[in-house]
Scaffold this motif. Sequence first.
Motif, PDB file in Angstrom:
ATOM      1  N   VAL A  71       0.860  -1.178   0.000  1.00 58.78           N
ATOM      2  CA  VAL A  71       0.000   0.000   0.000  1.00 58.78           C
ATOM      3  C   VAL A  71       0.897   1.228   0.000  1.00 58.78           C
ATOM      4  N   ALA A  72       0.574   2.196  -0.863  1.00 61.39           N
ATOM      5  CA  ALA A  72       1.396   3.403  -1.003  1.00 61.39           C
ATOM      6  C   ALA A  72       0.504   4.637  -1.028  1.00 61.39           C
ATOM      7  N   PHE A  73       0.905   5.653  -0.272  1.00 68.76           N
ATOM      8  CA  PHE A  73       0.265   6.966  -0.350  1.00 68.76           C
ATOM      9  C   PHE A  73       1.200   7.979   0.277  1.00 68.76           C
ATOM     10  N   ASP A  74       1.093   9.221  -0.174  1.00 70.23           N
ATOM     11  CA  ASP A  74       1.999  10.282   0.283  1.00 70.23           C
ATOM     12  C   ASP A  74       3.457   9.888   0.061  1.00 70.23           C
ATOM     13  N   SER A  75       3.717   9.127  -0.996  1.00 71.42           N
ATOM     14  CA  SER A  75       5.063   8.675  -1.380  1.00 71.42           C
ATOM     15  C   SER A  75       5.697   7.736  -0.356  1.00 71.42           C
ATOM     16  N   GLU A  76       4.888   7.180   0.541  1.00 70.20           N
ATOM     17  CA  GLU A  76       5.365   6.171   1.477  1.00 70.20           C
ATOM     18  C   GLU A  76       4.800   4.811   1.073  1.00 70.20           C
ATOM     19  N   VAL A  77       5.638   3.776   1.140  1.00 69.78           N
ATOM     20  CA  VAL A  77       5.205   2.427   0.766  1.00 69.78           C
ATOM     21  C   VAL A  77       5.326   1.525   1.985  1.00 69.78           C
ATOM     22  N   HIS A  78       4.244   0.818   2.283  1.00 72.14           N
ATOM     23  CA  HIS A  78       4.231  -0.103   3.409  1.00 72.14           C
ATOM     24  C   HIS A  78       3.943  -1.525   2.932  1.00 72.14           C
ATOM     25  N   GLN A  79       4.505  -2.478   3.653  1.00 69.46           N
ATOM     26  CA  GLN A  79       4.273  -3.887   3.401  1.00 69.46           C
ATOM     27  C   GLN A  79       3.348  -4.419   4.487  1.00 69.46           C
ATOM     28  N   LEU A  80       2.185  -4.926   4.066  1.00 69.08           N
ATOM     29  CA  LEU A  80       1.200  -5.478   4.983  1.00 69.08           C
ATOM     30  C   LEU A  80       1.415  -6.990   5.008  1.00 69.08           C
ATOM     31  N   ARG A  81       1.787  -7.514   6.148  1.00 70.04           N
ATOM     32  CA  ARG A  81       2.331  -8.872   6.224  1.00 70.04           C
ATOM     33  C   ARG A  81       1.281  -9.906   6.619  1.00 70.04           C
ATOM     34  N   GLU A  82       1.646 -11.183   6.485  1.00 69.86           N
ATOM     35  CA  GLU A  82       0.685 -12.270   6.661  1.00 69.86           C
ATOM     36  C   GLU A  82       0.186 -12.414   8.093  1.00 69.86           C
ATOM     37  N   ASP A  83       0.881 -11.796   9.062  1.00 65.45           N
ATOM     38  CA  ASP A  83       0.403 -11.835  10.446  1.00 65.45           C
ATOM     39  C   ASP A  83      -0.487 -10.638  10.782  1.00 65.45           C
ATOM     40  N   GLY A  84      -0.834  -9.831   9.761  1.00 61.08           N
ATOM     41  CA  GLY A  84      -1.692  -8.669   9.966  1.00 61.08           C
ATOM     42  C   GLY A  84      -0.941  -7.413  10.318  1.00 61.08           C
ATOM     43  N   SER A  85       0.378  -7.504  10.470  1.00 62.37           N
ATOM     44  CA  SER A  85       1.189  -6.340  10.824  1.00 62.37           C
ATOM     45  C   SER A  85       1.594  -5.554   9.573  1.00 62.37           C
ATOM     46  N   ALA A  86       2.186  -4.390   9.807  1.00 64.66           N
ATOM     47  CA  ALA A  86       2.662  -3.543   8.708  1.00 64.66           C
ATOM     48  C   ALA A  86       4.052  -3.032   9.026  1.00 64.66           C
ATOM     49  N   ARG A  87       4.822  -2.784   7.968  1.00 63.09           N
ATOM     50  CA  ARG A  87       6.144  -2.188   8.138  1.00 63.09           C
ATOM     51  C   ARG A  87       6.469  -1.371   6.895  1.00 63.09           C
ATOM     52  N   VAL A  88       7.391  -0.440   7.049  1.00 64.24           N
ATOM     53  CA  VAL A  88       7.832   0.366   5.910  1.00 64.24           C
ATOM     54  C   VAL A  88       8.599  -0.532   4.951  1.00 64.24           C
ATOM     55  N   ALA A  89       8.280  -0.442   3.673  1.00 59.61           N
ATOM     56  CA  ALA A  89       8.966  -1.253   2.664  1.00 59.61           C
ATOM     57  C   ALA A  89      10.353  -0.680   2.383  1.00 59.61           C
ATOM     58  N   ALA A  90      11.299  -1.556   2.130  1.00 60.72           N
ATOM     59  CA  ALA A  90      12.646  -1.135   1.752  1.00 60.72           C
ATOM     60  C   ALA A  90      12.660  -0.748   0.274  1.00 60.72           C
ATOM     61  N   MET A  91      13.479   0.220  -0.069  1.00 64.49           N
ATOM     62  CA  MET A  91      13.524   0.719  -1.433  1.00 64.49           C
ATOM     63  C   MET A  91      14.036  -0.328  -2.427  1.00 64.49           C
ATOM     64  N   ASP A  92      14.770  -1.334  -1.946  1.00 63.70           N
ATOM     65  CA  ASP A  92      15.295  -2.354  -2.859  1.00 63.70           C
ATOM     66  C   ASP A  92      14.418  -3.597  -2.923  1.00 63.70           C
ATOM     67  N   GLN A  93      13.295  -3.611  -2.189  1.00 62.58           N
ATOM     68  CA  GLN A  93      12.350  -4.709  -2.365  1.00 62.58           C
ATOM     69  C   GLN A  93      11.748  -4.617  -3.764  1.00 62.58           C
TER      70      GLN A  93
END
Length: 259
Positions: A71-93
């Motif tokens: 999910v991305a908005f305001d130029s920030e990208v987050h990874q929503l993970r299989e345990d329901g948590s979220a974290r900031v995505a790395a630029m090299d992912q």
Amino acid sequence: MKNTGVCSCVQEIAKSFVNLNIDQPQSEIYQTSLMSALIDGVYDGNMTIAELLEHGDFGLGTFNDLDGELVAFDSEVHQLREDGSARVAAMDQKTPFAVMTHFRPTISGQLTTTLEKIDVQDLIDRMVGSPNLFCAFRIDGRFERVETRTVPRQTKPYRPMLQAIENQPVFTFENSSGTLVGFRCPPYVQGINVAGFHVHYITDDRKGGGHVLDYRLLEGKLELAKISKLRIDLPHTESFQQATLHSEEMNAAIEAAEG
């Protein structure tokens, strides 16, 4: 859940929305790969998150190995993970499938009445006016509940998505505040993208979220942009070139995968 007192006021809510007459270029939807490729198990892409952000500041998709939701908005990208948590995505992912745009809302309004998902979709349909246009939309609000799912990370040899989601975890975020990021695509792009609504959610504290199955909105702000430009970059990977990108079952498979 059937809503008995909300749907009748969607037309009245639509009247309160404001057209934003901003002197700006029209947004374009940028897409890497095809939804049909993802359905067939093409879970490896070459595009990094840094490269993806060159094409927009707002969007959704997934990560290589089908490792959660993007999910991305305001130029920030987050990874929503299989345990329901979220974290900031790395630029090299990297991503095998994503849809992005430079989000420039053309219509905006406040939602002060409790609305089910179907009511919000009806409102967006009314605001866009035509089923043949694309639409990007964002809702920042308070939710009585948001039901999400996130596909578990896959390992090679990859299974087609319908098999990969057989045991997908489902989460319910109750009494939460957060952001819905979504696109509504025309019926004629089924397989290229997802026909209809495709929405991801992340909480305000950026600690949880996922692919949206259902929700009940208490109040919030809806912004949307009508879009009539679509650009697609196809992968040069061997897995994409060998994928089955059309079949009689594709429509049913996408509907099952996207909920």
